[in-house]
Design an enzyme around this catalytic site. Structure first.
Site, PDB file in Angstrom:
ATOM      1  CB  THR A 183      -2.216   5.502  -1.870  1.00  0.00           C
ATOM      2  OG1 THR A 183      -2.100   3.986  -1.691  1.00  0.00           O
ATOM      3  CG2 THR A 183      -3.216   5.878  -1.038  1.00  0.00           C
ATOM      4  CB  THR A 184       0.607   2.916  -5.452  1.00  0.00           C
ATOM      5  OG1 THR A 184       0.441   2.330  -4.544  1.00  0.00           O
ATOM      6  CG2 THR A 184       2.049   2.928  -6.053  1.00  0.00           C
ATOM      7  CG  ASP A 241      -6.453  -0.081   0.441  1.00  0.00           C
ATOM      8  OD1 ASP A 241      -6.597   0.714   1.319  1.00  0.00           O
ATOM      9  OD2 ASP A 241      -5.239  -0.195  -0.597  1.00  0.00           O
ATOM     10  CG  ASP A 258      -1.736   1.351   1.277  1.00  0.00           C
ATOM     11  OD1 ASP A 258      -2.655   1.357   0.280  1.00  0.00           O
ATOM     12  OD2 ASP A 258      -1.891   1.697   2.445  1.00  0.00           O
TER      13      ASP A 258
END
Lengths: 555, 528
Positions: free
Chosen positions: A91-92, A395, A58
């Site tokens: 998020t990445t 997530d 994550d």
């Protein structure tokens, strides 16, 4: 030259070198998380200075643990955290896009295009891109049917450790999210996924994780002598402790007669005993307290055949109170100045039982009266595995929530990015101002997502992206090929396919927000042309005196 | 002093020659001006400043940059003060005032090199600045507060250089509305910006910034079971605590009987209950409680009672906010329970706790007899953007305040400075002696503003400024640099305008600071 005469207690860098330096810092941050993007992305193992190990995929978690020093890089870390809070997934990718935008902007600035032109170009491009997604690339949930929810959750999980069991977990997440659905005062359904209690217990395999439609509480009953299972439970939630009464500060007990000592001691426990009696008389047979319960008092509960649980978390009790219809009481005082326990503050559930999972005992409340609740118990071979599972499930829950609330989806697998890139390129050529170049670069930057996806999967990125581009180009130029806009990557086969049929979906909100956030972060960094780093204050503060003596004021 | 003789008075060890000192001061001040030049104008860039503690500020605001830089040179510090003064006086133009001062100093330095005495330079600069203000006043256009277009134009111009410039369509009207709302009709020549409460809330984007007519408290409603929404609210603001009372002196309650233990507990309940009942009796259903450091402002028990009575409680209200709240709600703060009477309370249609971003705020709307105050909730996606947005909004509010104080606007984009340079040069030609020479230097140094604007925009500064000068000589007083088009245009047509007060105060303050720097001929370092 003037930086020396500008006697600062610190370092100052100006001009293009600052921008390049900031961009470099941002890119290096992005490079760290790059390899964890996508279904074939790999995990990172992070060891902190105490020796705690985290294994994760994550982006936000990785960056959080890095303790980044560089201020520009910190902006990217904050960006990831923001995406985590607002959307929960992606998020990445948001960090990678922001870094790529910066890198390309830096190139443009080096070609003597003023940063503000680049910035206004980026803003325009972002606005157009968002509009294009909303108008052309979204799919509504109604159109796709219920499966799309599971598919969206599966897409989010595909890059995580639990991808092998994605079907199993996706169904679990969708059920859990549906269980906590509430209607707010405006009549809209909202899904507060925070209300889903995710517990971890290591032991057994991931597949044996279970969803409980009810509330699982990570506590055990206060005494072993208590009953283990109560059907038709009447639950009282207390936000105080049932301990021997202590006098307030400033109250002193002064005993002159040793006989009276006993009377006072007896009174101390009697006050609590009376309270317990009141609670039990009101009909409660499950008592959950945030404070402690004295061992002395436990016997009253045991005698009454009730179950008492001490030291519960307040947040847990709040949710239980909501689910069962109970009121969380902070005191038993009533409006007459006495103490009483009203039957109306008792909640109901069909069954309360203790179960043994792994080494811990859990209290499970099933069949709550007021609304449904959901808890997920995750099982895994070790703690790191469980931690990572928790993050992945979080997530996925976020994704399900977004889809349920916004009811729009986009196709994953790089399809949106390629479509936007093609669209923005043609949009750029329709402008005759300086922004044209910036918009073209924005379009180019978006391709970093499909490229990274392909590279991580050890596939030929250039070839695949070129193929996708040609498909998307024809879908946008020829109306009869419109369906080609769902073409995305199939990373297992290393080919392109219709990702709409393959069921690779992401919530549209997530894509739109991540584009907006990435652009905003890139702009924040681009606008900086001067960086001043002051020395830490605990050093001898530099006075005019020192500066003079060091000769810094001489020209 | 003979080479071998040790100086007797150590305190005067570092005494240097006047000329050297002056030049050192000027160099230091110029360096400051140079450092923040790049942030001037719509194409100005931001600065990132990392403080000793590691906090990062990204800003475009001159006063903030200088405050954060922690300069050590005493002359440089004067410029920091200068920028602060401009911030207090006008609120905007904090960068330009420093850039102007730097440019004046450069001019002064050249004059000094020619052998002109500093007092003569100082006198002439004084004269020049007085004349400059006269000229500016003559060229300004009077406006009325009803002229919304001009107000919007000025606010947009001020926001143009900030990171939030693309949101100026939202923020400019917001600033105008906010200021216009708080103007006191009896005293309409000043605005107290303290009547505008700006609350920063993380989360969301700048687009979500909103103006609330009424009151916004950034505390959340206390208690777990109490109401978080109250229609037809009667609001009481109390300054006393609802918790077991304490005496000032150390006291001890001595219990010697077990019956007394019950009484101690019951007394506490009875005391709190009495307070709660009084509150209820007065008809209050929303209670705002001032923060207290001595004891719990509202004890757990009290909260429990209020929850039962369905009274919404907001606690931890800061002492300094009390004044603003009383002004808005038109109520009186109640300092003791005896005064808890219905007539001191305020009435509102709705009190509601609303989630914003990650936290909650309490909004009070539909207040009866609402006072002349407004609240603005600023939102931003990260802390740096949020803080910068709040600073930019403050600048915009100040610009509108300037227009309320002095209802004249002039064109922006370097137009007033160029016009001044042109007219002052003409004026200087009619003067005799050294003064004329100094005045011309002053006039020329004013051109630093258009020059920097052009430079920051990536235009050719010489070509642009000469073109601009030519336009002004031909009588086009409002011609300025159109940064977006990269050309010289009429700024008023483009909607680029600024209040007269910003420019006059910048020129007056800058020239005064320069005069005081020129007059210094010695720095004595008292050794300690």
């Amino acid at each position: 030259m003037f930086s020396s005469s500008l006697s600062l207690p610190g370092k100052r860098t100006t001009g293009n070198s600052v921008r390049t330096q900031n961009v470099l810092a941002a890119s290096s941050i992005a490079n760290i998380v790059k390899s964890s993007l996508g279904p074939v992305g790999l995990d990172k193992m992070l060891v902190d200075d105490v020796g705690d190990v985290t294994i994760t995929n994550d982006g936000a978690t990785i960056l959080n643990l890095l303790e980044v020093q560089h201020p520009a890089a910190k902006v990217l870390v904050e960006l990831a955290q923001l995406q985590d809070q607002e959307v929960g997934d992606g998020t990445t990718s948001v960090v990678i896009v922001a870094a790529e935008l910066l890198k390309n902007a830096d190139e443009l600035v080096k070609q003597k295009i003023h940063p503000t032109s680049v910035i206004s170009g980026y803003r325009l491009a972002c606005k157009e891109a968002v509009k294009y997604i909303q108008d052309n690339l979204t799919l509504s949930v109604e159109e796709l049917g219920k499966d799309c929810l599971i598919n969206a959750a599966k897409t989010s999980m595909s890059s995580k450790i639990i991808s092998a069991d994605a079907n199993f977990f996706a169904a679990m997440c969708v059920d859990a999210a549906n269980a906590v659905r509430v209607t707010d005062n405006k009549g809209q359904a909202i899904y507060p996924i925070k209300a889903i209690n995710v517990l971890k217990a290591h032991g057994k395999s991931a597949r044996e994780s279970l969803l409980i439609t009810g509330y699982a509480l990570n506590c055990s009953v206060a005494s072993q002598a208590m009953v283990k299972k109560i059907t038709n439970a009447k639950i009282a939630c207390l936000d105080f402790s049932l301990q021997k009464t202590k006098m307030k500060m400033g109250v002193q007990v002064l005993v002159t007669d040793p006989e009276k000592l006993d009377a006072i001691r007896a009174r101390e426990s009697d006050i609590t005993k009376e309270r317990i009696q009141k609670i039990l008389n009101a009909g409660a047979n499950v008592i959950l307290a945030t404070g402690g319960i004295d061992d002395l008092c436990l016997k009253y509960f045991v005698e009454a055949g009730a179950m008492a649980v001490r030291r519960c978390k307040k947040a847990d009790l709040k949710r239980i109170a909501k689910a069962t219809g109970a009121t969380l009481l902070s005191s038993m005082a009533n409006l007459e100045g006495d103490e009483s326990f009203e039957a109306s503050s008792i909640g109901e559930a069909a069954e309360v039982s203790t179960e043994r999972i792994c080494d811990d005992e859990l209290i499970i409340i099933k069949g709550t009266k007021a609304r449904t609740a959901a808890s997920i118990i995750l099982r895994g071979p070790n703690d790191f595995y469980c931690d990572e599972m928790e993050r992945s499930v979080h997530d996925a829950l976020c994704v399900v929530k977004r889809v349920l609330e916004s009811k729009t989806l986009v196709v994953g697998g790089g399809a949106v990015e390629v479509a936007l890139s093609i669209y923005l390129e043609s949009f750029a050529t329709s402008l005759s101002s300086r922004e044209q170049l910036a918009i073209a670069e924005f379009a180019h930057s978006l391709l970093v997502i499909p490229k990274t996806l392909a590279v991580n999967a050890a596939k030929d990125a250039t070839d695949l992206v070129a193929k996708m581009r040609s498909y998307h180009h024809s879908s946008q130029s020829k109306p009869e090929h419109a369906n080609l806009k769902w073409i995305g990557l199939d990373l297992m086969e290393g080919a392109v396919r219709d990702n709409r049929q393959a069921g690779v979906f992401e919530p549209a909100v997530s894509k739109i927000k991540s584009l907006k956030f990435a652009t905003e972060a890139a702009i924040t960094i681009l606008r900086i042309d001067d960086m001043i780093k002051l020395d830490s204050e605990d050093k001898n503060t530099q006075s005019y005196q020192n500066a003079y003596q060091c000769g810094q004021l001489d020209d | 002093m003979a080479p071998n003789v040790q100086p007797k008075m150590k305190a005067f060890e570092t005494k240097s020659k006047p000329a050297e000192i002056r030049s050192s001061n000027i160099e230091a001040a110029k360096a400051v001006a140079d450092a923040i030049r790049t942030s001037l104008g719509p194409r100005g860039m931001d600065k990132m400043i990392q403080s000793g503690k590691g906090d990062v500020t990204i800003t475009n605001d001159g006063a903030t940059i200088l405050k954060q830089m922690k300069l050590v040179h005493p002359a440089a510090k004067m410029l920091v003060e200068l920028s602060k003064a401009q911030d207090v006086e006008a609120g905007d133009g904090t960068t330009s005032v420093v850039v102007l001062a730097g440019s004046f100093l450069e001019a002064a330095q050249k004059l000094l090199e020619k052998g002109i005495h500093p007092t003569v330079i100082s006198e002439s600069f004084q004269k020049a600045s007085v004349k400059a203000v006269e000229i500016l006043e003559a060229m300004a256009t009077p406006m009325k507060l009803e002229d919304r277009h001009s107000l919007l134009m000025s606010a947009t111009t001020s926001l143009g250089s900030k990171v939030v410039s693309q949101h100026s369509a939202l923020l400019a009207p917001l600033a105008v509305d906010a200021v216009l709302k708080v103007i006191d009709p009896l005293k309409d020549h000043d605005v107290d910006l303290r009547d505008i409460r700006v609350i920063e809330k993380l989360g969301g984007t700048v687009d979500d910034t909103e103006l609330v007519e009424g009151l916004v408290l950034d505390q959340r409603s206390a208690g777990s079971g109490g109401p978080s929404r109250m229609e037809k609210a009667k609001i009481g603001l109390i300054q006393f605590c609802i918790s077991p009372p304490k005496t000032d002196m150390d006291n001890q309650v001595v219990v010697s009987d077990y019956n007394a233990m019950d009484r101690v507990l019951r007394e506490e309940r009875a005391y709190i209950l009495n307070v709660a009942k009084q509150v209820k009796k007065a008809g209050c259903n929303v209670l705002l409680v001032q923060k207290s450091i001595l004891r719990d402002a509202v004890s757990e028990l009290a909260l429990h009672f209020f929850d039962k009575m369905k009274i919404m409680v907001v606690k931890d209200i800061e002492r300094e906010d009390i004044e603003f709240i009383t002004k808005t709600l038109n109520c009186r703060p109640i300092a003791s329970l005896d005064h808890f009477l219905p007539e001191y309370m305020a009435t509102a249609d709705l009190v509601e706790s609303v989630p914003t971003g990650t936290s909650k705020v309490v909004k009070i709307t539909g207040i009866q007899n609402v006072g002349k105050t407004v609240s603005v909730i600023v939102r931003g996606s990260n802390k740096l953007v949020l803080e910068e947005a709040a600073r930019s909004l403050h600048d915009a509010l100040c610009v509108i305040r300037c227009l309320v104080k002095k209802r004249f606007i002039i064109a922006g984009g370097g137009a007033p400075e160029t016009e001044l340079a042109y007219q002052l040069t003409q004026y200087a030609q009619g003067l005799p002696g050294v003064e004329a020479y100094c005045l011309r230097a002053f006039a020329e140094s004013l051109e630093v503003i258009p020059m920097t604007l052009a430079e920051n925009a990536g235009l050719n500064p010489i070509a642009t400024v000469t073109d601009l000068r030519n336009k002004h000589a031909c009588g086009f007083k409002s011609s300025g640099i159109n940064v977006r088009k990269g050309a010289i245009t009429n700024m008023l047509d483009e909607g680029v305008a600024q209040p007269l007060l910003v420019t006059t105060s910048a020129i007056t303050l800058a020239s005064e600071t320069v005069r005081s720097i020129l007059k210094i001929d010695d720095i004595v370092n008292a050794l300690y």
